[in-house]
Write an enzyme that holds these catalytic residues in place. Structure first.
Site, PDB file in Angstrom:
ATOM      1  N   ASN A   9       1.054  -1.248  -0.126  1.00 11.70           N
ATOM      2  CA  ASN A   9       0.188   0.010   0.092  1.00 11.70           C
ATOM      3  C   ASN A   9       0.864   1.357  -0.027  1.00 11.70           C
ATOM      4  O   ASN A   9       1.383   1.461   0.951  1.00 11.70           O
ATOM      5  CB  ASN A   9      -1.102  -0.053   1.300  1.00 11.70           C
ATOM      6  N   LYS A  11       0.000   4.129  -0.316  1.00 13.82           N
ATOM      7  CA  LYS A  11      -0.393   5.683   0.032  1.00 13.82           C
ATOM      8  C   LYS A  11      -0.379   6.775  -0.673  1.00 13.82           C
ATOM      9  O   LYS A  11      -0.293   6.435  -1.968  1.00 13.82           O
ATOM     10  CB  LYS A  11      -0.105   5.698   1.524  1.00 13.82           C
ATOM     11  N   HIS A  95      -9.247   1.301   5.152  1.00 13.67           N
ATOM     12  CA  HIS A  95      -8.213   1.549   5.776  1.00 13.67           C
ATOM     13  C   HIS A  95      -8.259   2.640   6.970  1.00 13.67           C
ATOM     14  O   HIS A  95      -9.150   3.540   6.908  1.00 13.67           O
ATOM     15  CB  HIS A  95      -7.194   1.994   4.690  1.00 13.67           C
ATOM     16  N   GLU A  97      -6.457   5.028   7.987  1.00 17.56           N
ATOM     17  CA  GLU A  97      -6.345   6.327   7.611  1.00 17.56           C
ATOM     18  C   GLU A  97      -7.665   6.851   7.023  1.00 17.56           C
ATOM     19  O   GLU A  97      -7.743   8.167   7.453  1.00 17.56           O
ATOM     20  CB  GLU A  97      -5.056   6.790   6.716  1.00 17.56           C
ATOM     21  N   GLU A 167      -5.201  -4.354  11.184  1.00 19.24           N
ATOM     22  CA  GLU A 167      -4.166  -3.542  11.145  1.00 19.24           C
ATOM     23  C   GLU A 167      -4.709  -2.849  12.583  1.00 19.24           C
ATOM     24  O   GLU A 167      -5.224  -1.806  12.561  1.00 19.24           O
ATOM     25  CB  GLU A 167      -4.103  -2.500  10.041  1.00 19.24           C
ATOM     26  N   GLY A 173       2.771   2.752  10.802  1.00 21.09           N
ATOM     27  CA  GLY A 173       3.784   3.644  10.307  1.00 21.09           C
ATOM     28  C   GLY A 173       4.514   4.149  11.781  1.00 21.09           C
ATOM     29  O   GLY A 173       5.203   5.152  11.721  1.00 21.09           O
ATOM     30  N   SER A 213       3.532  -1.803  10.421  1.00 20.87           N
ATOM     31  CA  SER A 213       5.040  -1.822  10.655  1.00 20.87           C
ATOM     32  C   SER A 213       5.640  -3.335  10.263  1.00 20.87           C
ATOM     33  O   SER A 213       6.600  -3.891  10.911  1.00 20.87           O
ATOM     34  CB  SER A 213       5.459  -1.458  11.998  1.00 20.87           C
TER      35      SER A 213
HETATM   36  P1  PGA Z   1       3.021   0.523   7.739  1.00 32.59           P
HETATM   37  O1  PGA Z   1       1.321   0.662   7.131  1.00 32.59           O
HETATM   38  O2  PGA Z   1       3.436  -0.777   7.177  1.00 32.59           O
HETATM   39  O3  PGA Z   1       3.687   1.769   7.287  1.00 32.59           O
HETATM   40  O4  PGA Z   1       2.944   0.482   9.144  1.00 32.59           O
HETATM   41  C1  PGA Z   1       0.596  -0.429   6.923  1.00 32.59           C
HETATM   42  C2  PGA Z   1      -0.766   0.092   6.312  1.00 32.59           C
HETATM   43  O5  PGA Z   1      -1.148   1.169   6.719  1.00 32.59           O
HETATM   44  O6  PGA Z   1      -1.349  -0.585   5.502  1.00 32.59           O
END
Ligand code: PGA
Length: 252
Positions: A9, A11, A95, A97, A167, A173, A213
């Site tokens: 992903n 983003k 997601h 976000e 998640e 992140g 992560s």
């Molecule tokens: P990340 O993001 O691997 O940077 O923690 C995962 C995601 O948001 O799908």
């Protein structure tokens, strides 16, 4: 059991040129795949070019989001047919976000899941608790509510087309990964919920991915857990060598 999924992903990252050179290197290096699926979710601006770069390869394309309507006055949105038109076969929905920064509710996620299924796009539905919810021991309640809300009125037959990504918001992140045992505990809970809602057969065919992560150093341990059938990778998917090392993780 369905094949595990390794999804990138991106983003809001990468220009068209950066996205294409990544996709070329990925498709060349990964070759043909028989035991896993690999997906790229580029930003909308790069979908068309990445779709061309991945043509006739084992890599599939996913949208990062989608509106549930077919067309209309929805400035800034993208429809199921637009994603299909550009070559997507998957779409990431709900997601964290989208939920936390853009106010997406379980009802909206549910509308999107139904629209994706109707158009034969494979939904990758994200669920997960915040740090505060985990500390208040609300993890199962929150994840359970997102699951039942997001999948409301979906038939057991349709459920099989679905993939879930657990998640935990506190792990996205932040560099803080849920330990494999913490992730497995929630994955097992999700599997149990699916079994109760849709029966054993449908529950078995839904893949549950972990995200938050994920990196080269923890992929093997995560993939060793019995209810983890793949990963959704953000930060560590931006570098092609890092993502290749994740996507090539040996399977037990
Ligand atoms: P990340 O993001 O691997 O940077 O923690 C995962 C995601 O948001 O799908």
């Amino acid at each position: 059991m369905e094949k595990p999924v390794f999804a990138a992903n991106w983003k809001m990252h990468k220009t068209i040129g950066e996205a294409v050179s990544f996709a070329r290197k990925l498709t060349e290096s990964i070759g043909s795949l028989s035991d896993r699926e690999v997906l790229l979710a580029p930003p909308y601006t790069a979908l068309s070019a990445v779709s061309l770069a991945c043509r006739d390869s084992a890599v599939s394309l996913a949208g990062q989001n989608m509106h549930w309507e077919e067309k209309g006055a929805f400035t800034g949105e993208i429809s199921p047919n637009m994603l299909l038109d550009v070559g997507c076969t998957w779409v990431i929905l709900g997601h964290s976000e989208r939920r936390h920064l853009f106010g997406e509710s379980d009802v909206m996620v549910n509308d999107k899941v139904k629209a994706a299924l109707k158009h034969h796009l494979k939904p990758l539905v994200c669920i997960g608790e915040t740090l505060e919810e985990r500390e208040r021991e609300r993890t199962f309640a929150v994840v359970g509510k997102q699951l039942t809300g997001g999948l409301n009125n979906i038939s057991p037959g349709d459920i099989k087309a679905l993939t879930i990504a657990y998640e935990p918001v506190w792990a996205i992140g932040t560099g803080k990964t849920a330990t494999p045992d913490e992730a497995q505990e929630v994955h097992r809970f999700i599997r149990k919920q699916l079994r109760e809602l849709y029966g054993a057969e449908a529950a078995r065919s839904v893949r549950i991915l972990y995200g938050g992560s994920v990196k080269e150093s923890n992929i093997k341990e995560l993939m060793g857990m019995p209810d983890i059938q793949g990963v959704l990778v953000g930060g560590a998917s931006l570098d092609v060598d890092s993502f290749l090392n994740i996507a090539r993780c040996p399977l037990q």
